[in-house]
Write a protein that holds these residues in place. Structure first.
Motif, short mmCIF file in Angstrom:
data_model
loop_
_atom_site.label_atom_id
_atom_site.label_comp_id
_atom_site.label_asym_id
_atom_site.label_seq_id
_atom_site.Cartn_x
_atom_site.Cartn_y
_atom_site.Cartn_z
N UNK A 97 0.83 -1.20 0.00
CA UNK A 97 0.00 0.00 0.00
C UNK A 97 0.87 1.26 0.00
N UNK A 98 1.96 1.24 0.72
CA UNK A 98 2.88 2.38 0.73
C UNK A 98 3.46 2.63 -0.65
N UNK A 99 3.83 1.55 -1.35
CA UNK A 99 4.37 1.70 -2.70
C UNK A 99 3.34 2.24 -3.67
N UNK A 100 2.13 1.69 -3.62
CA UNK A 100 1.07 2.18 -4.50
C UNK A 100 0.76 3.64 -4.21
N UNK A 101 0.83 4.03 -2.96
CA UNK A 101 0.48 5.39 -2.56
C UNK A 101 1.45 6.43 -3.08
N UNK A 102 2.74 6.21 -2.91
CA UNK A 102 3.68 7.24 -3.38
C UNK A 102 3.87 7.21 -4.89
N UNK A 103 3.38 6.16 -5.53
CA UNK A 103 3.43 6.11 -7.00
C UNK A 103 2.14 6.66 -7.62
N UNK A 104 1.18 7.03 -6.79
CA UNK A 104 -0.08 7.56 -7.30
C UNK A 104 -0.91 6.52 -8.02
N UNK A 105 -1.01 5.32 -7.43
CA UNK A 105 -1.74 4.22 -8.04
C UNK A 105 -2.97 3.86 -7.19
N UNK A 106 -4.05 4.66 -7.30
CA UNK A 106 -5.25 4.35 -6.53
C UNK A 106 -5.86 3.01 -6.91
N UNK A 107 -5.68 2.57 -8.16
CA UNK A 107 -6.21 1.27 -8.56
C UNK A 107 -5.59 0.15 -7.74
N UNK A 108 -4.26 0.19 -7.58
CA UNK A 108 -3.57 -0.84 -6.80
C UNK A 108 -3.90 -0.66 -5.32
N UNK A 109 -3.92 0.58 -4.85
CA UNK A 109 -4.24 0.85 -3.45
C UNK A 109 -5.61 0.28 -3.10
N UNK A 110 -6.59 0.47 -3.97
CA UNK A 110 -7.94 -0.03 -3.69
C UNK A 110 -8.01 -1.55 -3.71
N UNK A 111 -7.26 -2.20 -4.59
CA UNK A 111 -7.18 -3.66 -4.59
C UNK A 111 -6.65 -4.13 -3.24
N UNK A 112 -5.60 -3.47 -2.76
CA UNK A 112 -4.99 -3.85 -1.49
C UNK A 112 -5.94 -3.59 -0.31
#
Length: 177
Positions: A97-112
């Motif tokens: 989630x930290x990686x998805x967050x600083x990369x601006x990936x809400x799609x991955x963040x929401x999957x997580x």
């Protein structure tokens, strides 16, 4: 009976070898951990599964920076990866989630998050959850300057959130002024 210097060295070396071998054996995946459960009597113990292999954690956290299909695939195979943490060195800990967050990936963040990831302030900022960010910073104002993974500031996470995080970004800029 007194020992000579050679015997001391030999026995000490053997002891160190046994201690090191024991430590390595404890680190193997085949060693489950037994912990007391929070809601049971002190004599009730829950057997925890063995640790996730480090190379798998590293791959998962790395994939969460931008490979949504690989994240889904790895979560399907091992759901417990959802909150696994990798130390990139020097205490630079990061979850998927930290990686998805600083990369601006809400799609991955929401999957997580749908898979049970623990929401943190940095993800909340990137996702544009202003009430969460505001409440957290009202309670702990110093968190405004607490760095996230790789030392990336909270405001950068909001910037990475784009349009969805514009209100969070405006709020954080107001605090920084």
């Amino acid at each position: 009976m007194p020992m000579n210097r050679r015997e001391v060295v030999v026995r000490a070396s053997a002891g160190l070898l046994l201690a090191a071998t024991g430590r390595l054996a404890l680190g193997r995946e085949s060693q489950p951990t037994t912990l007391p459960t929070a809601d049971a009597s002190p004599n009730t113990r829950k057997v925890k599964p063995p640790p996730i292999p480090p190379e798998e954690v590293r791959e998962f956290v790395g994939a969460a920076h931008g490979k949504i299909d690989r994240v889904r695939e790895m979560l399907a195979a091992r759901p417990s990866l959802v909150n696994a943490t990798w130390d990139w060195g020097g205490g630079d800990f990061e979850t998927g989630l930290g990686g998805a967050s600083h990369m601006g990936r809400p799609d991955i963040a929401n999957v997580l998050l749908e898979a049970g990831a623990r929401l943190d302030l940095f993800a909340a900022a990137m996702l544009g959850h202003l009430p969460i960010v505001r409440a957290a910073l009202e309670i702990h104002p110093a968190w405004l300057n607490t760095p996230g993974p790789h030392g990336i500031p909270l405001i950068t996470h909001a910037e990475k959130g784009g349009d969805a995080a514009k209100d969070v970004l405006a709020y954080l800029r107001g605090l920084s002024a």
